[in-house]
Design a protein around this motif. Sequence first.
Motif, mmCIF file in Angstrom:
data_model
loop_
_atom_site.group_PDB
_atom_site.id
_atom_site.type_symbol
_atom_site.label_atom_id
_atom_site.label_comp_id
_atom_site.label_asym_id
_atom_site.label_seq_id
_atom_site.Cartn_x
_atom_site.Cartn_y
_atom_site.Cartn_z
ATOM 1 N N ARG A 99 0.822 -1.211 0.000
ATOM 2 C CA ARG A 99 0.000 0.000 0.000
ATOM 3 C C ARG A 99 0.854 1.258 0.000
ATOM 4 N NH1 ARG A 99 -3.495 -3.720 1.910
ATOM 5 N NH2 ARG A 99 -5.748 -3.304 1.850
ATOM 6 N N VAL A 100 1.985 1.205 0.669
ATOM 7 C CA VAL A 100 2.901 2.359 0.640
ATOM 8 C C VAL A 100 3.305 2.678 -0.791
ATOM 9 C CG1 VAL A 100 5.199 3.160 1.306
ATOM 10 C CG2 VAL A 100 3.756 2.015 2.984
ATOM 11 N N GLU A 101 3.682 1.654 -1.534
ATOM 12 C CA GLU A 101 4.105 1.846 -2.922
ATOM 13 C C GLU A 101 2.932 2.296 -3.791
ATOM 14 O OE1 GLU A 101 7.226 2.104 -5.548
ATOM 15 O OE2 GLU A 101 7.240 1.622 -3.415
ATOM 16 N N MET A 102 1.764 1.719 -3.576
ATOM 17 C CA MET A 102 0.589 2.091 -4.368
ATOM 18 C C MET A 102 0.224 3.562 -4.163
ATOM 19 S SD MET A 102 -1.768 -1.291 -3.707
ATOM 20 C CE MET A 102 -3.240 -0.510 -4.340
ATOM 21 N N HIS A 103 0.145 3.983 -2.912
ATOM 22 C CA HIS A 103 -0.231 5.377 -2.640
ATOM 23 C C HIS A 103 0.832 6.351 -3.145
ATOM 24 C CE1 HIS A 103 -3.964 5.038 -0.346
ATOM 25 N NE2 HIS A 103 -3.478 3.918 0.168
ATOM 26 N N LYS A 104 2.087 5.953 -3.054
ATOM 27 C CA LYS A 104 3.155 6.821 -3.559
ATOM 28 C C LYS A 104 3.041 6.994 -5.071
ATOM 29 C CE LYS A 104 8.194 7.264 -3.657
ATOM 30 N NZ LYS A 104 8.241 7.406 -5.131
ATOM 31 N N ASN A 105 2.853 5.889 -5.793
ATOM 32 C CA ASN A 105 2.760 5.968 -7.252
ATOM 33 C C ASN A 105 1.510 6.722 -7.700
ATOM 34 O OD1 ASN A 105 5.112 4.473 -7.409
ATOM 35 N ND2 ASN A 105 4.066 2.527 -7.657
ATOM 36 N N ILE A 106 0.385 6.435 -7.071
ATOM 37 C CA ILE A 106 -0.854 7.106 -7.466
ATOM 38 C C ILE A 106 -0.809 8.577 -7.083
ATOM 39 C CG2 ILE A 106 -3.342 7.183 -7.014
ATOM 40 C CD1 ILE A 106 -3.315 4.179 -6.852
ATOM 41 N N GLY A 107 -0.150 8.906 -5.965
ATOM 42 C CA GLY A 107 0.014 10.319 -5.610
ATOM 43 C C GLY A 107 0.826 11.074 -6.655
ATOM 44 N N ASP A 108 1.910 10.455 -7.138
ATOM 45 C CA ASP A 108 2.699 11.096 -8.204
ATOM 46 C C ASP A 108 1.865 11.265 -9.471
ATOM 47 O OD1 ASP A 108 4.832 11.136 -6.473
ATOM 48 O OD2 ASP A 108 5.746 9.302 -7.266
ATOM 49 N N GLN A 109 1.065 10.248 -9.775
ATOM 50 C CA GLN A 109 0.228 10.324 -10.972
ATOM 51 C C GLN A 109 -0.789 11.460 -10.858
ATOM 52 O OE1 GLN A 109 -2.987 7.499 -11.380
ATOM 53 N NE2 GLN A 109 -2.298 6.958 -13.445
ATOM 54 N N ARG A 110 -1.431 11.603 -9.722
ATOM 55 C CA ARG A 110 -2.442 12.639 -9.563
ATOM 56 C C ARG A 110 -1.827 14.032 -9.472
ATOM 57 N NH1 ARG A 110 -6.510 9.069 -5.627
ATOM 58 N NH2 ARG A 110 -7.257 7.765 -7.361
ATOM 59 N N ASP A 111 -0.611 14.113 -9.000
ATOM 60 C CA ASP A 111 0.100 15.393 -9.047
ATOM 61 C C ASP A 111 0.393 15.773 -10.495
ATOM 62 O OD1 ASP A 111 1.292 17.632 -7.856
ATOM 63 O OD2 ASP A 111 3.274 16.716 -7.967
ATOM 64 N N ASN A 112 0.716 14.777 -11.321
ATOM 65 C CA ASN A 112 0.909 15.054 -12.750
ATOM 66 C C ASN A 112 -0.406 15.473 -13.409
ATOM 67 O OD1 ASN A 112 3.635 14.433 -12.683
ATOM 68 N ND2 ASN A 112 3.311 12.277 -13.158
ATOM 69 N N TRP A 113 -1.517 14.864 -12.988
ATOM 70 C CA TRP A 113 -2.813 15.302 -13.502
ATOM 71 C C TRP A 113 -3.008 16.794 -13.271
ATOM 72 C CZ3 TRP A 113 -6.959 11.308 -11.473
ATOM 73 C CH2 TRP A 113 -6.766 10.083 -12.131
ATOM 74 N N ASN A 114 -2.686 17.236 -12.077
ATOM 75 C CA ASN A 114 -2.914 18.635 -11.744
ATOM 76 C C ASN A 114 -2.120 19.562 -12.651
ATOM 77 O OD1 ASN A 114 -4.059 20.650 -9.751
ATOM 78 N ND2 ASN A 114 -1.880 21.056 -9.477
ATOM 79 N N SER A 115 -0.836 19.273 -12.824
ATOM 80 C CA SER A 115 0.001 20.160 -13.654
ATOM 81 C C SER A 115 -0.368 20.065 -15.127
ATOM 82 C CB SER A 115 1.476 19.805 -13.454
ATOM 83 O OG SER A 115 1.719 18.451 -13.781
ATOM 84 N N LEU A 116 -0.662 18.854 -15.633
ATOM 85 C CA LEU A 116 -0.988 18.704 -17.057
ATOM 86 C C LEU A 116 -2.345 19.317 -17.388
ATOM 87 C CD1 LEU A 116 0.268 15.048 -17.658
ATOM 88 C CD2 LEU A 116 1.350 17.171 -18.421
ATOM 89 N N LEU A 117 -3.344 19.067 -16.552
ATOM 90 C CA LEU A 117 -4.655 19.649 -16.804
ATOM 91 C C LEU A 117 -4.629 21.162 -16.683
ATOM 92 C CD1 LEU A 117 -6.971 17.099 -14.956
ATOM 93 C CD2 LEU A 117 -6.858 17.527 -17.423
ATOM 94 N N LEU A 118 -3.887 21.670 -15.712
ATOM 95 C CA LEU A 118 -3.774 23.125 -15.569
ATOM 96 C C LEU A 118 -3.161 23.753 -16.810
ATOM 97 C CD1 LEU A 118 -3.782 25.767 -13.914
ATOM 98 C CD2 LEU A 118 -1.571 25.056 -12.965
ATOM 99 N N THR A 119 -2.081 23.174 -17.299
ATOM 100 C CA THR A 119 -1.421 23.714 -18.495
ATOM 101 C C THR A 119 -2.334 23.606 -19.716
ATOM 102 O OG1 THR A 119 0.721 23.049 -17.583
ATOM 103 C CG2 THR A 119 0.623 23.543 -19.939
ATOM 104 N N SER A 120 -2.995 22.468 -19.874
ATOM 105 C CA SER A 120 -3.843 22.258 -21.052
ATOM 106 C C SER A 120 -5.046 23.193 -21.056
ATOM 107 C CB SER A 120 -4.319 20.795 -21.101
ATOM 108 O OG SER A 120 -3.211 19.915 -21.141
ATOM 109 N N ILE A 121 -5.724 23.300 -19.926
ATOM 110 C CA ILE A 121 -6.922 24.146 -19.872
ATOM 111 C C ILE A 121 -6.557 25.608 -20.061
ATOM 112 C CG2 ILE A 121 -8.769 24.949 -18.353
ATOM 113 C CD1 ILE A 121 -8.848 22.138 -17.162
ATOM 114 N N ASN A 122 -5.472 26.055 -19.457
ATOM 115 C CA ASN A 122 -5.055 27.450 -19.659
ATOM 116 C C ASN A 122 -4.688 27.710 -21.112
ATOM 117 O OD1 ASN A 122 -5.502 28.310 -17.068
ATOM 118 N ND2 ASN A 122 -3.369 28.200 -16.421
ATOM 119 N N ALA A 123 -4.011 26.747 -21.739
ATOM 120 C CA ALA A 123 -3.658 26.926 -23.150
ATOM 121 C C ALA A 123 -4.912 26.994 -24.026
ATOM 122 C CB ALA A 123 -2.753 25.783 -23.602
ATOM 123 N N ILE A 124 -5.886 26.120 -23.773
ATOM 124 C CA ILE A 124 -7.127 26.132 -24.547
ATOM 125 C C ILE A 124 -7.886 27.435 -24.336
ATOM 126 C CG2 ILE A 124 -9.382 25.023 -24.754
ATOM 127 C CD1 ILE A 124 -8.005 22.372 -24.113
#
Length: 419
Positions: A99-124
């Motif tokens: 579970r430690v590894e799962m939460h760490k990996n999914i946390g990194d993934q969701r942090d990437n969601w935040n930065s990618l969606l922010l950049t994409s929506i602002n660009a659009i």
Amino acid sequence: MASLQATSFLHSSAYSLPRLSRKQTITSILDIPKIRASNIPLHDLPNGGLAEELEMARSYASLKTTMLDEKYTKKYENYEPDSMVMEKLYAILEAVADRVEMHKNIGDQRDNWNSLLLTSINAITLAGATMSGIASTITAGAAPVGTLKICSTLMFIAATGMLCIMNKIQPSQLAEEQRNAARLFKQLEKKIETTIAIGEPTDRDVNEAMQKVLALDKAYPLPLLGVMLEKFPSNVEPAVWWPQQQRSGQATNADFNGWNPKLEKEMRSIVEVIRRKDKEEYLRLGGKALKLNKMLAISGPLLTALAAIGSSFVGSPMLGGSWAAILGVVAGSLASVVNTLEHGGQVGMLFEMYRSNAGFFKLMEKSIESSSMERRENGEVFEMKVALQLGRSLSELRNLASSSSNRGGEVDEFASKLF
């Protein structure tokens, strides 16, 4: 002293008797009758001096050490941990590590969601505002105007839909939840390892570990659909990631285990400071962060929707071509600013951090109250743990408790110096 008396007696005899030959003198000395020490009562013996006292002390220390070693060996030489208990603990340990590894990996993934969606929506959004502005400069009825209007409107509609989804799930808050979960599961992993290494694991340890795992799973769920935590609750409540503690009752007066009335009073004063200052402050800050997040979450999609309406009427006589263009450009630009403030500033993460800090202080309250009641943990060790958790030395912790007692719980400083 007996030897000194014998020597003085011999010397006095040598001077009082007639002078003898060397051989006769030696023979006389050797003919002194031997005295058996076993025939002399011990209470009649004179004090043997410092050497004999040291010898007796060494003998006593050696005997005491031997007795302690025998007691320790007798206690632990026959101890064999229950194989079934150990097997269960190792199974829980493997699940916790996973579970430690799962939460760490999914946390990194969701942090990437935040930065990618922010950049994409602002660009659009900015691209749609630019097209709307360009369309307003072209003569009405020209061929490119209709194309620019359609493209700008579609971009604003797409940005509105993406913003609604992004504001609903709050990726920055999700990432903070997974970071907290990974940290707490790591703590649980270390505690289980310590129990296995130096403790005497029992079924109670297995049940406690199992309950803590399930409580953490409930507090920080991995899926998004159905079990996701409410991102905009009506009331701000501290995060709860521990199982319901069942008290075994008040300890007997004979079993103090390092506790005393002074320490219990000190712990009650610390609890009062935590409740009135630290926990209330973080709940207040969490409420402000929640209100700001709600306002930004509503404003972003609303502005992109207004920009879509304005861009669709660019060059149309219904709303006036210039006003429609201004609405499209200005609303689109403001939407980018609001989106950046909300997700670039990670307001959702800020709210979750405040909520988790309040939960930390609530857990400290529960732990102190439970420990002072049951006395399962040594009082001095528990006091040191509380001081470390609050970032204070033992003297600072006692001074804080004293100030709280003297002022009825009203103190100017917070209990924690860490955050």
